[in-house]
Design a protein around this motif. Structure first.
Motif, PDB file in Angstrom:
ATOM      1  N   GLY A 132       0.810  -1.209   0.000  1.00 58.99           N
ATOM      2  CA  GLY A 132       0.000   0.000   0.000  1.00 58.99           C
ATOM      3  C   GLY A 132       0.843   1.258   0.000  1.00 58.99           C
ATOM      4  N   ARG A 133       1.966   1.243   0.721  1.00 58.35           N
ATOM      5  CA  ARG A 133       2.873   2.392   0.706  1.00 58.35           C
ATOM      6  C   ARG A 133       3.400   2.639  -0.702  1.00 58.35           C
ATOM      7  NH1 ARG A 133       6.513  -0.165   5.363  1.00 58.35           N
ATOM      8  NH2 ARG A 133       5.002  -0.161   7.085  1.00 58.35           N
ATOM      9  N   TRP A 134       3.791   1.553  -1.348  1.00 57.69           N
ATOM     10  CA  TRP A 134       4.300   1.670  -2.719  1.00 57.69           C
ATOM     11  C   TRP A 134       3.262   2.297  -3.631  1.00 57.69           C
ATOM     12  CZ3 TRP A 134       2.527  -1.138  -7.083  1.00 57.69           C
ATOM     13  CH2 TRP A 134       3.307  -1.003  -8.229  1.00 57.69           C
ATOM     14  N   ALA A 135       2.019   1.830  -3.548  1.00 56.51           N
ATOM     15  CA  ALA A 135       0.957   2.382  -4.390  1.00 56.51           C
ATOM     16  C   ALA A 135       0.690   3.841  -4.059  1.00 56.51           C
ATOM     17  CB  ALA A 135      -0.317   1.556  -4.223  1.00 56.51           C
ATOM     18  N   LEU A 136       0.700   4.171  -2.777  1.00 58.75           N
ATOM     19  CA  LEU A 136       0.487   5.557  -2.360  1.00 58.75           C
ATOM     20  C   LEU A 136       1.534   6.477  -2.970  1.00 58.75           C
ATOM     21  CD1 LEU A 136      -0.822   7.704  -0.397  1.00 58.75           C
ATOM     22  CD2 LEU A 136       0.991   7.047   1.206  1.00 58.75           C
ATOM     23  N   LEU A 137       2.799   6.088  -2.874  1.00 58.23           N
ATOM     24  CA  LEU A 137       3.872   6.934  -3.371  1.00 58.23           C
ATOM     25  C   LEU A 137       3.856   7.033  -4.890  1.00 58.23           C
ATOM     26  CD1 LEU A 137       6.706   5.821  -0.936  1.00 58.23           C
ATOM     27  CD2 LEU A 137       5.368   7.931  -0.873  1.00 58.23           C
ATOM     28  N   LYS A 138       3.499   5.951  -5.575  1.00 56.93           N
ATOM     29  CA  LYS A 138       3.346   6.015  -7.023  1.00 56.93           C
ATOM     30  C   LYS A 138       2.236   6.990  -7.393  1.00 56.93           C
ATOM     31  CE  LYS A 138       6.400   3.042  -8.587  1.00 56.93           C
ATOM     32  NZ  LYS A 138       7.499   3.471  -9.492  1.00 56.93           N
ATOM     33  N   LEU A 139       1.153   6.958  -6.618  1.00 54.36           N
ATOM     34  CA  LEU A 139       0.013   7.831  -6.887  1.00 54.36           C
ATOM     35  C   LEU A 139       0.378   9.294  -6.688  1.00 54.36           C
ATOM     36  CD1 LEU A 139      -3.132   8.135  -7.347  1.00 54.36           C
ATOM     37  CD2 LEU A 139      -3.308   8.063  -4.847  1.00 54.36           C
ATOM     38  N   VAL A 140       0.985   9.622  -5.550  1.00 50.22           N
ATOM     39  CA  VAL A 140       1.200  11.031  -5.232  1.00 50.22           C
ATOM     40  C   VAL A 140       2.320  11.655  -6.059  1.00 50.22           C
ATOM     41  CG1 VAL A 140       0.307  10.736  -2.899  1.00 50.22           C
ATOM     42  CG2 VAL A 140       2.776  10.552  -3.297  1.00 50.22           C
ATOM     43  N   ARG A 145       3.858   3.982 -13.867  1.00 50.56           N
ATOM     44  CA  ARG A 145       4.745   3.098 -14.636  1.00 50.56           C
ATOM     45  C   ARG A 145       4.385   1.623 -14.454  1.00 50.56           C
ATOM     46  NH1 ARG A 145      10.870   5.672 -14.235  1.00 50.56           N
ATOM     47  NH2 ARG A 145      10.372   7.663 -15.210  1.00 50.56           N
ATOM     48  N   VAL A 146       3.153   1.292 -14.811  1.00 49.66           N
ATOM     49  CA  VAL A 146       2.699  -0.091 -14.685  1.00 49.66           C
ATOM     50  C   VAL A 146       2.406  -0.690 -16.061  1.00 49.66           C
ATOM     51  CG1 VAL A 146       1.847   0.088 -12.336  1.00 49.66           C
ATOM     52  CG2 VAL A 146       0.348   0.750 -14.229  1.00 49.66           C
ATOM     53  N   GLY A 147       2.947  -0.080 -17.101  1.00 49.53           N
ATOM     54  CA  GLY A 147       2.781  -0.626 -18.443  1.00 49.53           C
ATOM     55  C   GLY A 147       1.377  -0.506 -18.987  1.00 49.53           C
ATOM     56  N   LEU A 148       0.685   0.565 -18.621  1.00 52.70           N
ATOM     57  CA  LEU A 148      -0.695   0.762 -19.059  1.00 52.70           C
ATOM     58  C   LEU A 148      -0.818   2.157 -19.643  1.00 52.70           C
ATOM     59  CD1 LEU A 148      -3.509  -0.911 -18.647  1.00 52.70           C
ATOM     60  CD2 LEU A 148      -4.003   0.920 -17.036  1.00 52.70           C
ATOM     61  N   SER A 149      -1.164   2.243 -20.916  1.00 58.78           N
ATOM     62  CA  SER A 149      -1.349   3.536 -21.551  1.00 58.78           C
ATOM     63  C   SER A 149      -2.704   4.114 -21.175  1.00 58.78           C
ATOM     64  CB  SER A 149      -1.249   3.409 -23.070  1.00 58.78           C
ATOM     65  OG  SER A 149      -2.346   2.663 -23.578  1.00 58.78           O
ATOM     66  N   SER A 150      -2.841   5.412 -21.415  1.00 59.41           N
ATOM     67  CA  SER A 150      -4.124   6.073 -21.156  1.00 59.41           C
ATOM     68  C   SER A 150      -5.234   5.436 -21.983  1.00 59.41           C
ATOM     69  CB  SER A 150      -4.011   7.564 -21.481  1.00 59.41           C
ATOM     70  OG  SER A 150      -5.263   8.203 -21.382  1.00 59.41           O
TER      71      SER A 150
END
Length: 561
Positions: A132-140, A145-150
């Motif tokens: 969850g910390r990892w996801a939080l920091l990626k979000l903020v 960078r999870v290999g997903l385009s818009s």
């Protein structure tokens, strides 16, 4: 937050496009509003927090752990969010009794002042588990960078629509079922400009609980029509040259310029607005409608190399000096709307006539026409493609059926791209750095160089794709076995005249560059082959690269008026 963290984690470890679509679709189907809307905004790049900077994150963690330990850990892991997630010492005495929801995080950050952001993030880090910390920091920090385009995220959103929904009981006592028509991603893109996070109206429509959001927002983006790669051995024998108009495939970026009801916008091909970096181009939009074209730097009627355009890309604003040094313009090749009338269903030949009339009235140095290439036989066009008079600014040619409507997506047959063969050189690996996401434990980003006249290597580019997963393991092992020095997350690799790993590098073009020691910058470099068989001394020299650059520049020509 836990479900969002699990989604990001699985996306980062999943390589399959279809598997990513299913992951996002299932998340959006089961996650309630507004969490799923904020997640979609994050995945499409529509969510950003300017106060949450990486420097602030580093400062926060260094206040909790030994800064030297953090630096060593960061150097080893190579990713800030992952390092902090693993090393963060949670405060057990003040740990909240529950984890925050995604919407709580987003709404709190949107309302917070700059001094309030760090305490908020520290409290959430205390409350969350490492994932969850990892996801939080990626979000903020805005670096998912999870290999997903818009567009892939929007495609998954379109798949949220269920196969059927039950109607209320009928007067006769029966119960009917209304089948909902599947939604294509182009429909979502068509209405996207009029939507705002967390997209409650979008999901209500997709699930059959509300009307389709309006698609007539002034200045909206229209989903683009894409071309398929031409297979010379198959396609040319079955295609009639008379059916296809040809034009240059310019070495710029595809854009959509829109001016409607006083709203002017410039979009990239993926629907991202880039108006702020091109105010000079925006001032030239005096028509009423939407056009499709190529954004380029053009000086005195001559298209400049892509490197010049890069000086203006990925900026929110631009200064007058840069605008003067790199004058941007659009070469238009299609018109999608005019004076409130949608023209996409018309054949290309008729749309081109309307475009010519519009440009005759509203064209100028910032807005021109991408001219057709006259030809009668495929062999004639092939010669022009191989040696174009417009030089490095043309990557090849485009073929478009004269009777084709403008259809979103990549339909097979109406449009083809016939690119020039890439340039190839043999270079020597000099440095390596770990990748991100599922590559964070592998050395996957490689800097390569060529020989100078002093028998030394000078870097000429960096590549991080073009190899298989198995080849990545081999490259990673070579780096680990032959590291000669370390510079933070970067490793220097043994590279000498009598020992080194030669990489065959494919690239689309060369530009002169004062930012690089070698004096050159490559366009789209990638590893074409790993030359385990070739001695390092036989790699290319800088003189050879500069000779190629001279030939490329010499082949350039002025644009026809």
């Amino acid at each position: 937050m836990r479900a969002f963290a699990e989604l990001l984690d699985r996306l980062s470890l999943t390589g399959s496009r279809n598997a990513k679509l299913v992951l996002v679709r299932d998340y959006l189907r089961v996650t309630p509003d507004p969490d799923r809307g904020w997640a979609l905004a994050a995945l499409t790049g529509e969510l950003s927090f300017t106060a949450a900077k990486p420097a602030m994150i580093r400062s926060a963690v260094e206040a909790r752990v030994d800064p030297v330990l953090f630096k060593w850990s960061y150097d080893y892991v190579g990713d800030l969010a992952e390092t902090v997630a693993l090393i963060w010492p949670a405060n057990a005495e003040h740990r909240p009794n529950r984890e925050p929801e995604l919407s709580e995080v987003v709404e709190a950050l949107m309302a917070a002042t700059r001094p309030q952001v760090r305490p908020l993030i520290e409290g959430w880090l205390d409350a969350l588990a490492p994932k969850g910390r990892w996801a939080l920091l990626k979000l903020v920090t805005g670096s998912l960078r999870v290999g997903l385009s818009s567009r892939l995220a929007k495609t998954a959103a379109a798949m949220v629509r269920p196969e059927a929904v039950a109607e209320p009981p009928q007067p006769e006592g029966g119960e009917g079922t209304t089948l909902l028509e599947p939604v294509d991603v182009s429909e979502v893109e068509e209405i996207w400009a009029g939507l705002t996070p967390p997209y409650a109206d979008l999901f209500a429509w997709l699930e059959g609980r509300g009307d389709r959001p309006a698609s007539d927002a002034p200045g909206r983006f229209r989903p683009v029509m894409l071309a398929t790669a031409l297979d010379e051995a198959v396609d040319l024998d079955r295609l009639d040259p008379a059916d296809y108009a040809a034009e240059w495939k310019w070495d710029g970026i595809r854009v959509q310029a829109v001016r409607e009801a006083g709203v002017s916008r410039l979009y990239s091909r993926t629907g991202d607005e880039i108006s702020g970096a091109f105010p000079d181009v925006m001032q030239a939009l005096t028509f009423e409608g939407a056009i499709d074209g190529e954004l380029l730097v053009i000086r005195d009627g001559t298209v400049a190399p892509f490197g010049d355009l890069q000086q203006r890309l990925n900026r929110k604003t631009i200064d007058a000096k840069t605008m003067a040094a790199y004058p941007a313009a659009i070469l238009a090749y299609d018109i999608l709307s005019e004076a409130g009338t949608d023209l996409r269903s018309l054949p290309l030949s008729e749309r081109r006539q309307r475009l010519d009339r519009l440009l005759e009235a509203h064209g100028g140095p910032r807005l021109g026409r991408s001219a057709d290439i006259p030809y009668t036989e495929w062999s004639q066009l092939a010669r022009l493609r191989a040696d174009p008079p417009v030089g490095a600014a043309a990557e090849g040619v485009m073929l478009k059926r004269r009777d084709s409507p403008y259809v979103a997506g990549r339909p097979k047959g109406p449009w083809f791209k016939w690119k020039r063969d890439p340039h190839l050189i043999d270079a020597v690996m000099m440095y390596a750095q770990r990748g991100h996401g599922k590559r964070s434990s592998f050395y996957s980003d490689f800097t390569f160089g060529v020989w100078t006249s002093e028998a030394a290597l000078t870097p000429v580019g960096k590549a991080y794709f073009g190899f298989t997963d198995e080849e990545l393991k081999q490259l990673d092992k070579f780096v680990r076995d032959h590291t000669t020095d370390r510079f933070g997350p970067v490793r220097a690799v043994r590279a000498e005249r009598d020992f080194g790993l030669v990489l065959e590098i494919a690239f689309e073009g060369l530009n002169r560059s004062t930012r690089h020691k070698s004096g050159v910058a490559m366009r789209f470099p990638r590893i074409s082959r790993i030359r385990w068989d070739k001695p390092a001394r036989e790699a290319a020299s800088l003189d050879e690269v500069m000779d190629l650059l001279d030939r490329v520049e010499a082949s350039g020509g002025r644009l026809a008026s």
